[in-house]
Design a protein around this motif. Structure first.
Motif: not given
Lengths: 420, 356
Positions: A121-125, B132, A25, A28-29, A22, B59-64, A92, A135-136, A133, A112, A116, B68
């Protein structure tokens, strides 16, 4: 000038190793300067590193929402905003997922794009209640972000003392063990009671969860105030040809040790001709033999649900497991589903009227007694509701004869019904 | 300011427009399934239709970028549909078996491990943590990442006696839920109260009411209305902290990790159970939590060696007994394992069934 990411030596450690990271990730954002969230995520990484260094959290709650709703946004304001100003607001949005968590890629890509533009740009699935969620988000962007998600078919989830977002297992969509239409039950109940989610007015949270069979893949019995779990009333369906093939494959010893001896009520026997026999009157519908021999065995044809009430974790009185309030409710016809909805409505009403502040319904029942709940919503008592009858004598049994008469009257009614 | 927009109160989205066409066509009409290899499910419908599902960890907390990338894989190999499990695994469905191998290859190339099916250790269900949450004692995402790095083999293979479900939680509320093995926060010191802030931040009667052991009472401190804690009664659960943030329960040293085992929500064989405390006092050692990982790995190793086919962790312990569990794992048995909360007597051994 481009804002720099601070050094994050501790978080960097979490970029090592084979499991997807994570932290990668988040970086990257933070590094995507073409997006409005870059600076926010740089400071978010800084604050998170600060938490790793100090072993403390630095978010506090507050009040943030969207027009028309009283809940669903989890406000987060940084307590260390002086050092990390661009992530000083990091709220959130809890958004309800489609029943069964099915998506097409176009929908995920749309999410997405929206997130963004307005968020981090952070999404919890997904979150533990099932929410998507987002988030942010800054306070001012919460409304436009929600508006766009809402215009695209998604609605706010639950938070606070309210009906919470629900979950259902994959069920009918891809599972041969599913005993009812989870999507229908899930959407019917939650959408009918949606006002309780969006305008929190209950004593505390109330969760429904929907599992298609007693394997309970969405963990309803531990976590849901009302757990709707698929089951069946008639015999397990046996395909004896498949039983023979199974035996040829694994051998009788393995069958005896792994299937037969694991039956919790010793309901399984193997005949001399290698056919399998199940004493369905002893079967408790645990699923073990069906799980292990899923080609040879299937749930019965007379399908429906067992409903358990009161599951929750420790606070305040300790863990409570959901317990049976309906041993079997058939779910085939529109009327059957209507009956389920009425029970859900009545139970939430009962909770609203009788629970103390910050009390879950399992605790209410612990306080006032299961029979009082059953009386209030008009459910008949049933020996399936208990592990065993009371062991103490501390009860006034002066209404015994009337209660016994009720029991026999019910049995007569059932016999008449069965005969028809 | 423009006029406020009324929300569309649409509730739970309808999954049918989003669902894979083979799943939609055979809704409620599946016949059986098998697992051709770890990470792959093969379902056959009464219609004769077949679908292969490839499951991968996230990782559940996924970035865009990640979402994608996962969508690109879905578009290329899986007809543009995905679903998620309750443990944040992503699933791709294909109705053509020849697409399975290239799909797995694409996922692994993008570092998403394929597995988590059958008798494996699936992805750890987890909570928000320092990223969070407003009350976290640790960072679930970090604990999960560290543990899954070490459990990769068990995720990608089905070598356990039965499925293993792990959870983590960042406070004692335990949002991560019950698990075969749960790694949870366990505080060991009463809250440190900032008396200057209590009067203006906390609704004192509701904080008093929140305490499970009635250890909190209103008090005047330095002339200001505040709250005080009877530290002899306090069992450090942290329940007072969410409604009253000046009652800081988290501490860099005294907030520890604990491990619970034997939770199970399935009704298969035995009734569902709650997990039970087996280890505590484990340092909250970011960023890799090696001590917690060691305890989890030890329990998993012993379970894998000693349990019979289909026994879940709790069922295995039920058969071999707690003395043997503590002996095999070499974890200490302490007075803290003996329950003293309401209903504790139900956990005592009221028999002469003893293990020698």
């Amino acid at each position: 000038m481009t804002k720099k990411i601070r050094d994050t030596p501790m978080l960097d450690e979490l970029e090592n190793g084979p499991w997807p990271s994570f932290v990668t990730g988040l970086k990257r954002l933070a590094n995507d300067e073409s997006k409005p969230h870059a600076d926010m995520m740089k400071d978010l990484l800084g604050q998170l590193e600060h938490s790793y260094e100090t072993r403390k959290g630095f978010w506090k709650g507050g009040t943030v929402g969207v027009y028309g709703y009283g809940g669903g946004v989890i406000p987060r304001f940084s307590e260390v905003a002086e050092d990390y100003p661009d992530s000083k607001e990091f709220h959130t949005l809890r958004i309800q997922p489609p029943a069964g968590m099915h998506y097409d890629t176009a929908t995920l890509r749309k999410m997405c794009d929206i997130w963004e533009k307005h968020g981090s740009g952070l999404i919890a699935l997904h979150g533990q209640s099932g929410d998507i969620m987002f988030q942010g988000c800054s306070t001012e962007n919460v409304q436009p972000a929600f508006d766009e998600l809402n215009e695209n078919g998604f609605d706010m989830g639950g938070a606070g003392p309210a009906l919470r977002t629900s979950m259902s297992c994959v069920g009918h969509a891809r599972c041969e063990q599913s005993c009812y239409d989870e999507v229908r039950a899930h959407r019917m109940i939650i959408n009918d009671l949606i006002d309780e989610m969006h305008r929190p007015a209950l004593p505390y949270k109330f969760k429904f969860k929907f599992s298609g069979c007693p394997n309970d893949c969405v963990n309803a019995i531990h976590r849901a105030d009302m757990a709707v779990i698929g089951t069946w009333a008639d015999e397990i369906q046996i395909d004896q040809d498949e039983v023979k093939l199974y035996l040829e494959d694994v051998g009788r010893k393995y069958f005896t040790e792994s299937v037969q001896m694991n039956c919790p009520t010793n309901a399984i026997s193997l005949n001399d001709d290698d056919t399998m026999e199940i004493d369905d009157s002893s079967c408790v519908r645990c699923m073990h033999c069906i799980n292990v021999m899923n080609k040879a065995l299937s749930p019965g044809k007379d399908k429906g649900v067992t409903i358990c009430l009161g599951g929750k974790r420790s606070l305040k009185i300790g863990d409570l497991m959901g317990s049976v309030i309906i041993p079997f409710m058939r779910l085939n016809t529109d009327e059957d589903y209507e009956r389920l909805l009425t029970l859900a409505q009545d139970t939430v009403d009962f909770f609203a009227e009788n629970a103390l502040e910050h009390e879950r319904i399992g605790e209410t029942i612990d306080r006032i007694g299961l029979v009082n709940y059953l009386d209030a919503v008009g459910l008949d008592i049933d020996p399936n509701m208990i592990a065993h009858p009371r062991t103490n004598s501390y009860v006034k049994t002066d209404g015994w004869d009337e209660e016994a008469a009720k029991w026999f009257a019910r049995k007569d009614d059932q016999a008449t019904e069965a005969a028809e | 300011m423009s006029e406020m927009r009324e929300p569309i109160e649409s509730g739970v989205p309808d999954p049918f427009p989003l669902m894979h066409p083979t799943l939609k066509a055979n809704y409620g009409n599946w016949s059986w399934h098998d697992r051709p290899r770890p990470g792959v499910l093969h379902h056959v419908a009464h219609s004769g239709d077949e679908v292969w599902t490839v499951r991968a960890g996230t990782p559940r907390q996924l970035d865009t970028f990640a979402i994608r990338e996962l969508c690109d894989i879905g578009d290329k190999f899986a007809d543009g549909h995905v679903r998620f499990t309750t443990r944040s695994n992503i699933e791709y469905m294909v109705s053509d078996e020849t697409k399975v191998a290239p799909l797995i290859e694409a996922l692994e190339a993008a570092t998403y491990p394929v597995g988590g099916t059958g008798n494996s250790v699936s992805t750890i269900s987890h909570t928000q943590g320092w990223l969070h949450c407003d009350i976290p004692g640790t960072d679930a995402s970090g604990v999960v990442k560290s543990l899954m790095d070490e459990l990769m083999h068990e995720f990608k293979n089905e070598e356990m006696p039965n499925r293993v479900r792990l959870t983590t939680s960042c406070c004692q509320i335990n949002c991560g839920g019950q698990g075969d093995i749960a790694i949870n926060i366990q505080h060991t010191k009463p809250p440190l109260i900032n008396h200057d802030l209590v009067a203006n931040t906390c609704e004192r009667p509701s904080v008093v009411a929140r305490c499970p052991v009635a250890a909190i009472r209103p008090a005047l401190v330095n002339g200001k209305p505040s709250l005080e804690v009877d530290e002899k009664k306090c069992m450090c659960c942290g329940a007072c902290y969410p409604p009253c943030p000046p009652m800081q329960i988290n501490d860099p040293e005294y907030t520890k990790l604990a491990v619970f085992v034997g939770g199970k929500h399935s009704n298969a064989r035995s009734k569902p159970t709650f997990h039970k405390l087996v280890a505590a006092g484990i340092p909250n050692n970011a960023p890799r939590w090696p001590e917690a990982a060691e305890v989890v790995k030890t329990i998993l190793r012993v379970y894998k060696e000693d349990a019979r086919d289909w026994e879940r962790v709790g069922e295995w312990i039920e058969r071999v007994g707690w003395p043997r569990f503590f002996e095999l794992t070499n974890l200490p048995f302490t007075k803290y394992h003996i329950d003293d909360w309401r209903g504790a007597r139900g956990s005592f051994n009221a028999s002469t069934h003893v293990r020698m």
